[in-house]
Design a protein around this motif. Structure first.
Motif, PDB file in Angstrom:
ATOM      1  N   GLY A 105      84.485  29.042 -32.491  1.00  0.00           N
ATOM      2  CA  GLY A 105      83.749  30.650 -31.894  1.00  0.00           C
ATOM      3  C   GLY A 105      85.207  30.817 -30.186  1.00  0.00           C
ATOM      4  O   GLY A 105      85.924  31.837 -29.668  1.00  0.00           O
ATOM      5  N   THR A 106      85.834  29.353 -29.896  1.00  0.00           N
ATOM      6  CA  THR A 106      86.842  28.912 -28.529  1.00  0.00           C
ATOM      7  C   THR A 106      88.111  29.624 -29.296  1.00  0.00           C
ATOM      8  O   THR A 106      89.199  29.916 -28.729  1.00  0.00           O
ATOM      9  CB  THR A 106      86.333  27.815 -27.851  1.00  0.00           C
ATOM     10  OG1 THR A 106      84.833  28.021 -27.689  1.00  0.00           O
ATOM     11  CG2 THR A 106      88.014  28.129 -26.734  1.00  0.00           C
ATOM     12  N   ALA A 107      87.893  29.014 -30.464  1.00  0.00           N
ATOM     13  CA  ALA A 107      89.318  28.455 -31.423  1.00  0.00           C
ATOM     14  C   ALA A 107      89.396  30.831 -31.987  1.00  0.00           C
ATOM     15  O   ALA A 107      90.982  30.822 -31.583  1.00  0.00           O
ATOM     16  CB  ALA A 107      90.007  27.517 -32.355  1.00  0.00           C
ATOM     17  N   VAL A 108      88.833  31.075 -32.119  1.00  0.00           N
ATOM     18  CA  VAL A 108      88.682  32.680 -32.473  1.00  0.00           C
ATOM     19  C   VAL A 108      89.052  33.347 -31.669  1.00  0.00           C
ATOM     20  O   VAL A 108      89.918  34.197 -31.415  1.00  0.00           O
ATOM     21  CB  VAL A 108      87.631  32.890 -32.967  1.00  0.00           C
ATOM     22  CG1 VAL A 108      87.649  34.764 -33.301  1.00  0.00           C
ATOM     23  CG2 VAL A 108      87.110  31.989 -34.779  1.00  0.00           C
ATOM     24  N   ALA A 109      88.377  33.206 -29.900  1.00  0.00           N
ATOM     25  CA  ALA A 109      89.135  33.964 -29.022  1.00  0.00           C
ATOM     26  C   ALA A 109      90.477  33.413 -28.810  1.00  0.00           C
ATOM     27  O   ALA A 109      90.745  34.632 -28.407  1.00  0.00           O
ATOM     28  CB  ALA A 109      87.955  33.270 -27.835  1.00  0.00           C
ATOM     29  N   ALA A 110      90.911  32.239 -28.889  1.00  0.00           N
ATOM     30  CA  ALA A 110      92.420  31.908 -28.666  1.00  0.00           C
ATOM     31  C   ALA A 110      93.416  32.836 -29.418  1.00  0.00           C
ATOM     32  O   ALA A 110      93.817  33.552 -29.088  1.00  0.00           O
ATOM     33  CB  ALA A 110      92.525  29.914 -27.948  1.00  0.00           C
ATOM     34  N   GLY A 111      92.607  33.185 -30.393  1.00  0.00           N
ATOM     35  CA  GLY A 111      93.318  33.335 -31.263  1.00  0.00           C
ATOM     36  C   GLY A 111      93.717  35.416 -31.572  1.00  0.00           C
ATOM     37  O   GLY A 111      94.382  35.981 -31.402  1.00  0.00           O
ATOM     38  N   VAL A 112      92.572  35.723 -30.840  1.00  0.00           N
ATOM     39  CA  VAL A 112      91.954  37.102 -30.484  1.00  0.00           C
ATOM     40  C   VAL A 112      93.268  37.801 -29.429  1.00  0.00           C
ATOM     41  O   VAL A 112      93.809  38.510 -29.216  1.00  0.00           O
ATOM     42  CB  VAL A 112      91.232  37.872 -29.961  1.00  0.00           C
ATOM     43  CG1 VAL A 112      90.850  38.811 -29.063  1.00  0.00           C
ATOM     44  CG2 VAL A 112      89.892  37.332 -30.998  1.00  0.00           C
ATOM     45  N   PHE A 113      93.226  36.516 -28.215  1.00  0.00           N
ATOM     46  CA  PHE A 113      94.267  36.360 -27.276  1.00  0.00           C
ATOM     47  C   PHE A 113      95.167  36.480 -27.008  1.00  0.00           C
ATOM     48  O   PHE A 113      96.446  37.081 -27.082  1.00  0.00           O
ATOM     49  CB  PHE A 113      93.514  35.062 -26.169  1.00  0.00           C
ATOM     50  CG  PHE A 113      92.321  35.583 -25.494  1.00  0.00           C
ATOM     51  CD1 PHE A 113      91.730  36.748 -24.912  1.00  0.00           C
ATOM     52  CD2 PHE A 113      91.742  35.486 -25.376  1.00  0.00           C
ATOM     53  CE1 PHE A 113      91.019  37.131 -24.419  1.00  0.00           C
ATOM     54  CE2 PHE A 113      90.923  34.478 -24.440  1.00  0.00           C
ATOM     55  CZ  PHE A 113      89.768  35.814 -24.184  1.00  0.00           C
ATOM     56  N   LEU A 114      96.115  35.640 -28.197  1.00  0.00           N
ATOM     57  CA  LEU A 114      97.641  35.464 -29.151  1.00  0.00           C
ATOM     58  C   LEU A 114      97.716  36.613 -29.333  1.00  0.00           C
ATOM     59  O   LEU A 114      98.749  37.038 -29.805  1.00  0.00           O
ATOM     60  CB  LEU A 114      97.384  33.875 -30.386  1.00  0.00           C
ATOM     61  CG  LEU A 114      97.141  32.722 -29.169  1.00  0.00           C
ATOM     62  CD1 LEU A 114      97.166  32.128 -30.447  1.00  0.00           C
ATOM     63  CD2 LEU A 114      98.687  32.894 -28.226  1.00  0.00           C
ATOM     64  N   ALA A 115      96.444  37.315 -30.559  1.00  0.00           N
ATOM     65  CA  ALA A 115      96.954  38.638 -30.751  1.00  0.00           C
ATOM     66  C   ALA A 115      96.764  39.402 -30.502  1.00  0.00           C
ATOM     67  O   ALA A 115      97.717  40.347 -30.500  1.00  0.00           O
ATOM     68  CB  ALA A 115      95.719  38.389 -32.231  1.00  0.00           C
ATOM     69  N   LEU A 116      96.402  40.026 -29.044  1.00  0.00           N
ATOM     70  CA  LEU A 116      96.635  40.759 -28.303  1.00  0.00           C
ATOM     71  C   LEU A 116      97.891  40.795 -27.402  1.00  0.00           C
ATOM     72  O   LEU A 116      98.386  41.607 -27.540  1.00  0.00           O
ATOM     73  CB  LEU A 116      95.206  41.556 -27.252  1.00  0.00           C
ATOM     74  CG  LEU A 116      93.904  41.520 -28.434  1.00  0.00           C
ATOM     75  CD1 LEU A 116      92.847  41.597 -27.650  1.00  0.00           C
ATOM     76  CD2 LEU A 116      94.383  43.032 -29.343  1.00  0.00           C
ATOM     77  N   LEU A 117      97.956  39.325 -26.298  1.00  0.00           N
ATOM     78  CA  LEU A 117      99.282  39.557 -26.121  1.00  0.00           C
ATOM     79  C   LEU A 117      99.911  38.570 -26.092  1.00  0.00           C
ATOM     80  O   LEU A 117     100.350  38.889 -25.451  1.00  0.00           O
ATOM     81  CB  LEU A 117      98.316  39.092 -25.113  1.00  0.00           C
ATOM     82  CG  LEU A 117      97.246  39.515 -24.082  1.00  0.00           C
ATOM     83  CD1 LEU A 117      96.758  38.217 -23.073  1.00  0.00           C
ATOM     84  CD2 LEU A 117      97.568  40.299 -23.457  1.00  0.00           C
ATOM     85  N   GLY A 118      99.984  38.128 -27.661  1.00  0.00           N
ATOM     86  CA  GLY A 118     101.501  37.737 -27.648  1.00  0.00           C
ATOM     87  C   GLY A 118     101.460  36.254 -27.477  1.00  0.00           C
ATOM     88  O   GLY A 118     100.899  35.640 -26.347  1.00  0.00           O
ATOM     89  N   GLY A 134      88.753  21.502 -24.107  1.00  0.00           N
ATOM     90  CA  GLY A 134      90.306  21.485 -23.545  1.00  0.00           C
ATOM     91  C   GLY A 134      91.614  21.374 -24.269  1.00  0.00           C
ATOM     92  O   GLY A 134      92.888  22.552 -24.223  1.00  0.00           O
ATOM     93  N   PRO A 135      91.581  21.099 -25.965  1.00  0.00           N
ATOM     94  CA  PRO A 135      93.189  21.292 -26.418  1.00  0.00           C
ATOM     95  C   PRO A 135      92.861  22.836 -27.092  1.00  0.00           C
ATOM     96  O   PRO A 135      94.165  23.402 -26.533  1.00  0.00           O
ATOM     97  CB  PRO A 135      92.732  20.715 -28.218  1.00  0.00           C
ATOM     98  CG  PRO A 135      91.897  19.797 -27.139  1.00  0.00           C
ATOM     99  CD  PRO A 135      90.687  19.891 -26.266  1.00  0.00           C
ATOM    100  N   THR A 136      92.125  23.434 -26.487  1.00  0.00           N
ATOM    101  CA  THR A 136      92.133  25.123 -27.203  1.00  0.00           C
ATOM    102  C   THR A 136      93.027  26.243 -25.652  1.00  0.00           C
ATOM    103  O   THR A 136      93.911  26.262 -25.581  1.00  0.00           O
ATOM    104  CB  THR A 136      91.162  26.063 -26.966  1.00  0.00           C
ATOM    105  OG1 THR A 136      90.637  24.906 -28.368  1.00  0.00           O
ATOM    106  CG2 THR A 136      91.421  27.091 -27.597  1.00  0.00           C
TER     107      THR A 136
END
Length: 397
Positions: free
Chosen positions: A383-396, A169-171
């Motif tokens: 893993g979910t936190a890392v996935a969120a980081g990847v999305f932020l890196a790619l999409l801003g 939820g928090p992520t």
């Protein structure tokens, strides 16, 4: 107008919700009904009550005709989340002040500190291969993203919807605020509701994919993890993830800081505060504010229904991905890994690990896989936190 007793009573009457009830939009009343349903599910059905009760009450406060306008302004919700926007041409309402912590990602970070203080990474340290199952469960995140794009959502919206599959939820709130703040309400409700429905969603998929022989596998007892390993783990994970996925640092750093407080020993008081008082207070503020943001004009849309459906698919695909890798590890190790623990790769801690235990014992009452399932379970959080980081890196964001 001449001030008379009659005029005063007329003005008072016109200011009541009763007088405005007839003019209220039908959507407002539907949202009031939605709020009452959430309260019913939380209180009487005991579905994630610590979250659905404040979310439901927040939705009730902000959608009551007339009264809702005194709690949270829709204009404030729509503003971009910047720290200098707490002040508007008028004084902020109570809901605006609470929502400030949501739109500026304050609450999710504080909650992650509390989660870290309550999390035992011992099973993951003892069984590093669990990281692979946690990673495999992120399949649900990317599958939901692809389906969302096909349905017409843009990439930022699709990423925010896809993260629901991480069962965190928090992520989900953190990423939604960053990439698609207008979808925050339905994403938050879908994420938390489906987290509570893990015991219903996962077992049918587990029984479909895992054979009776595989489900009866008894795994070797985990080794004892030393204090030094427990202390070094949060530091090492923070350094490694910050190097390779810098955008995930706020989330990973928060949970690992909380865990270091727990494991350091000398900071036990801080860990207890983070895992009890802090996380409870912040959960109240966050859930109440998220519920209040569920205004009729932004929540009652076709998109909301699509997000609800996509949330189910994300959870199903996440469970499928974890089980698939569990079966692969079963064959690679010659039958030493019970595939059922793969379903715990979604980060609904410790609920999904308990589901793995329950299903395993339905085949063999003397089989205990809970501690083994906790490894993939806490790996899913990372893993979910890392996935969120990847999305932020790619999409801003």
């Amino acid at each position: 107008m001449e001030l008379t007793i009659s005029n005063l009573f007329q003005t008072l009457w016109q200011s009541t919700s009763i007088a405005a009830a007839g003019a209220a939009q039908w959507k407002d009343w539907i949202m009031v009904a939605v709020a009452l349903i959430l309260l019913y599910l939380g209180i009487f059905k005991k579905i994630e009550p610590l979250l659905l009760v404040p979310i439901g009450f927040g939705a009730l406060l902000s959608n009551l005709p007339v009264a809702g306008g005194y709690f949270l302004s829709l204009e404030y919700v729509k503003q971009v989340g910047e720290l200098n926007q707490i002040v508007s041409p008028r004084l902020p309402l109570l809901g605006d002040i609470l929502y400030f912590g949501v739109k500026n990602e304050i609450y999710p970070i504080l909650i992650f500190i509390g989660i870290g203080a309550m999390t035992d990474f011992g099973p993951l340290i003892a069984q590093p291969s669990s990281f692979l199952m946690g990673a495999a469960s992120q399949f649900g995140v990317y599958a939901a993203l692809i389906i969302s794009v096909v349905l017409g959502f843009n990439l930022k919206e699709a990423a925010a919807i896809g993260i629901i599959g991480g069962a965190d939820g928090p992520t989900a709130i953190y990423l939604a605020v960053k990439l698609a703040p207008h979808l925050l309400g339905p994403i938050a409700v879908a994420a938390y509701t489906y987290m509570s429905l893990v015991p219903i969603i996962q077992p049918p998929i587990m029984r479909l994919m895992v054979t009776e022989k595989e489900a009866k596998v008894r795994m070797k007892e985990l080794r004892t993890v030393s204090k030094v390993e427990r202390i070094l783990f949060p530091i090492a994970i923070t350094v490694v993830t910050s190097i390779f996925v810098p955008a995930s640092t706020p989330l990973i750093g928060a949970i690992m800081f909380g865990n270091l407080l727990k494991e350091a020993g000398e900071t036990r008081r801080l860990a207890e505060t983070a895992g009890n008082e802090l996380i409870n207070i912040v959960t109240i503020f966050q859930a109440l504010a998220v519920g209040a943001s569920m205004k009729a004009d932004t929540f009652l849309t076709l998109q909301t229904l699509e997000i609800v459906v996509l949330g189910v698919l994300a959870f199903a695909f996440a469970t499928f991905g974890g089980l698939l890798l569990g079966k692969l590890m079963y064959y690679i190790t010659g039958g030493k890994v019970n595939p059922l623990i793969g379903s715990a790769g979604v980060s609904a801690v410790p609920m999904s690990a308990r589901v793995s235990q329950t299903v395993a014992q339905s085949y063999d009452p003397d089989n205990f896989v809970l501690m083994h399932a906790m490894g993939p379970n806490v790996a899913g959080v990372v893993g979910t936190a890392v996935a969120a980081g990847v999305f932020l890196a790619l999409l801003g964001g």
